[in-house]
Design a protein around this motif. Structure first.
Motif, PDB file in Angstrom:
ATOM      1  N   TRP A  41       0.823  -1.216   0.000  1.00  0.00           N
ATOM      2  CA  TRP A  41       0.000   0.000   0.000  1.00  0.00           C
ATOM      3  C   TRP A  41       0.856   1.265   0.000  1.00  0.00           C
ATOM      4  O   TRP A  41       0.444   2.299  -0.540  1.00  0.00           O
ATOM      5  N   THR A  75      -0.082   5.127   5.172  1.00  0.00           N
ATOM      6  CA  THR A  75       0.265   3.743   4.825  1.00  0.00           C
ATOM      7  C   THR A  75       1.207   3.079   5.817  1.00  0.00           C
ATOM      8  O   THR A  75       0.979   1.932   6.209  1.00  0.00           O
ATOM      9  N   LEU A  78       0.085   1.136   8.958  1.00  0.00           N
ATOM     10  CA  LEU A  78      -0.657  -0.116   8.788  1.00  0.00           C
ATOM     11  C   LEU A  78       0.104  -1.327   9.338  1.00  0.00           C
ATOM     12  O   LEU A  78      -0.507  -2.364   9.625  1.00  0.00           O
ATOM     13  N   ALA A 108      -5.497   7.490  -0.824  1.00  0.00           N
ATOM     14  CA  ALA A 108      -4.997   6.650   0.271  1.00  0.00           C
ATOM     15  C   ALA A 108      -5.811   6.807   1.541  1.00  0.00           C
ATOM     16  O   ALA A 108      -5.685   5.989   2.457  1.00  0.00           O
ATOM     17  N   LEU A 111      -7.705   3.878   2.906  1.00  0.00           N
ATOM     18  CA  LEU A 111      -7.035   2.815   3.664  1.00  0.00           C
ATOM     19  C   LEU A 111      -7.420   2.821   5.137  1.00  0.00           C
ATOM     20  O   LEU A 111      -7.070   1.894   5.865  1.00  0.00           O
ATOM     21  N   ILE A 114      -9.000  -0.338   6.681  1.00  0.00           N
ATOM     22  CA  ILE A 114      -8.260  -1.495   7.209  1.00  0.00           C
ATOM     23  C   ILE A 114      -8.202  -1.460   8.737  1.00  0.00           C
ATOM     24  O   ILE A 114      -8.589  -2.442   9.394  1.00  0.00           O
TER      25      ILE A 114
END
Length: 413
Positions: A41, A75, A78, A108, A111, A114
């Protein structure tokens, strides 16, 4: 249709095993997957930061360094999504707030789904309220600062996406809890089954002890009667007193042998034992007649020595129970068309009982070796009380064989 179903089942089983291995590897070594996901990612976000973000940005003049910084903040955290999903979401929400306020509107930002999934999967439901408090401000800020059409067109669809991801996490968590509960229940049932097997074995030993108690009690009663009769006969008929003493000696030795075999057998705490006459070899004809009436053809063969020595009552009961158990299992599991043969062989050294059937059933064990069944175990324990052996197994030509050997008194074991 059968071939297609079998192939589908085999493919499903293969996929299930593969998923199980992947989960096992991931639980033991989570860092390879976390690292791969984070790098993937990050690379995607940096590719978008190289210029693609301007296609959807309300303000394409946002500095490139800020875009790269925001991409990394959206990112790199994560990697810690499983250990601290709430903290990861907080960092990403701050970056998303700056992205919305600056007009970059980085892709992004999605994301954030998640860590939201992991919050729903691993945290209490209350944590979803804190997640909502972190996710809503960037959406509202972007809709207010850069309105395009109605504001709910930018906020409501994204909120629905967040809600669906949260519901997915809750569903997966519920399934995992349900699976864990089933596994725990299966483990408990296995423990209970093992306990039931042990209890059944103990109950079988107790039943054997009760039967032996009846036999020994009978022997002692005979001894008492012979002793009383011998005392009165000693005055007028000394020869009869000597015969009584011989009978007392024989009966005492038999009773002593029974007591020695009884050592080690556990009794229960019940004071009243079931009383009743025990079957002997003379009752085999009645047993076999009943089995024949039940629909199983049975042939009884006797191979005897010219002067066979009598068996003790306990040994006769063991032979009788073994034949009964073998014929009963043949009736229950051999299927249609089965035929049974009972062969009793008397020699000066031992007594053999062989029970065979000519069943074509595919169930080789015929119920004898099932965990919940204690017939074979009980027969082996009975045989061991008399230094005997019990063997069982399938025949090469089909069917089943049960062979019992019991040595005679005074012969080598």
């Amino acid at each position: 249709m059968t071939t297609e179903t079998t192939g589908a089942t085999g493919l499903s089983t293969h996929i299930q095993r593969l998923l199980t291995r992947i989960r096992s590897f991931d639980s033991r070594r989570p860092w390879p997957w976390d690292t791969a996901l984070t790098l993937f990612w990050t690379a995607v976000a940096l590719v978008d930061a190289s210029g693609g973000w301007r296609n959807t940005a309300p303000d394409p003049t946002v500095p490139a360094r800020l875009v790269v910084t925001l991409s990394l903040l959206l990112t790199l955290p994560l990697y810690l999504r499983r250990r601290s999903p709430t903290a990861v979401l907080a960092v990403m929400a701050c970056a998303a707030l700056v992205s919305a306020a600056s007009g970059a509107f980085l892709q992004a930002c999605y994301l954030q789904l998640i860590p939201l999934f992991h919050i729903a999967l691993t945290r209490r439901p209350r944590a979803l309220l804190w997640a909502a408090a972190l996710l809503v401000p960037p959406l509202v800020t972007g809709a207010v600062r850069f309105p395009r059409g109605s504001w709910d067109q930018h906020v409501v669809p994204t909120l629905w996406g967040y809600a669906l991801v949260a519901l997915l996490g809750i569903a997966v968590r519920s399934r995992k809890d349900h699976t864990a509960a089933l596994v725990d229940r299966a483990r408990r049932l296995e423990i209970e089954r093992d306990q039931e097997v042990r209890l059944a074995a103990a109950a079988e030993r107790t039943r054997i002890a009760r039967e032996m108690h009846d036999i020994i009690g009978h022997n002692l009663a005979v001894i008492t009667g012979l002793a009383d009769g011998g005392r009165y006969a000693a005055v007028k008929h000394p020869e009869r007193a000597a015969q009584a003493l011989d009978a007392i000696g024989t009966t005492s030795r038999e009773a002593l042998a029974e007591l020695r075999r009884l050592l080690g057998v556990l009794r229960d705490d019940e004071q009243e034992a079931a009383r009743g006459p025990q079957p002997t070899l003379a009752d085999l004809d009645t047993l076999i007649t009943g089995v024949r009436n039940a629909g199983l053809p049975v042939r009884l063969d006797l191979q005897d020595t010219p002067t066979p020595q009598p068996l003790t009552p306990g040994a006769q009961l063991t032979v009788y129970r073994t034949v009964q158990e073998a014929l009963t299992n043949t009736l229950k599991h051999a299927g249609e068309g089965a035929r049974a043969t009972v062969l009793l062989t008397y020699t000066p050294q031992e007594v053999r009982a062989e029970i065979t059937n000519t069943s074509a059933s595919t169930n080789d064990s015929q119920g004898l070796d099932r965990p919940q069944g204690q017939g074979l175990t009980g027969m082996r324990e009975r045989a061991a009380l008399y230094d005997g052996t019990l063997e069982s197994g399938p025949l090469p030509t089909g069917g089943w064989l049960v062979r019992l050997r019991i040595p005679r008194e005074g012969s080598p074991s």
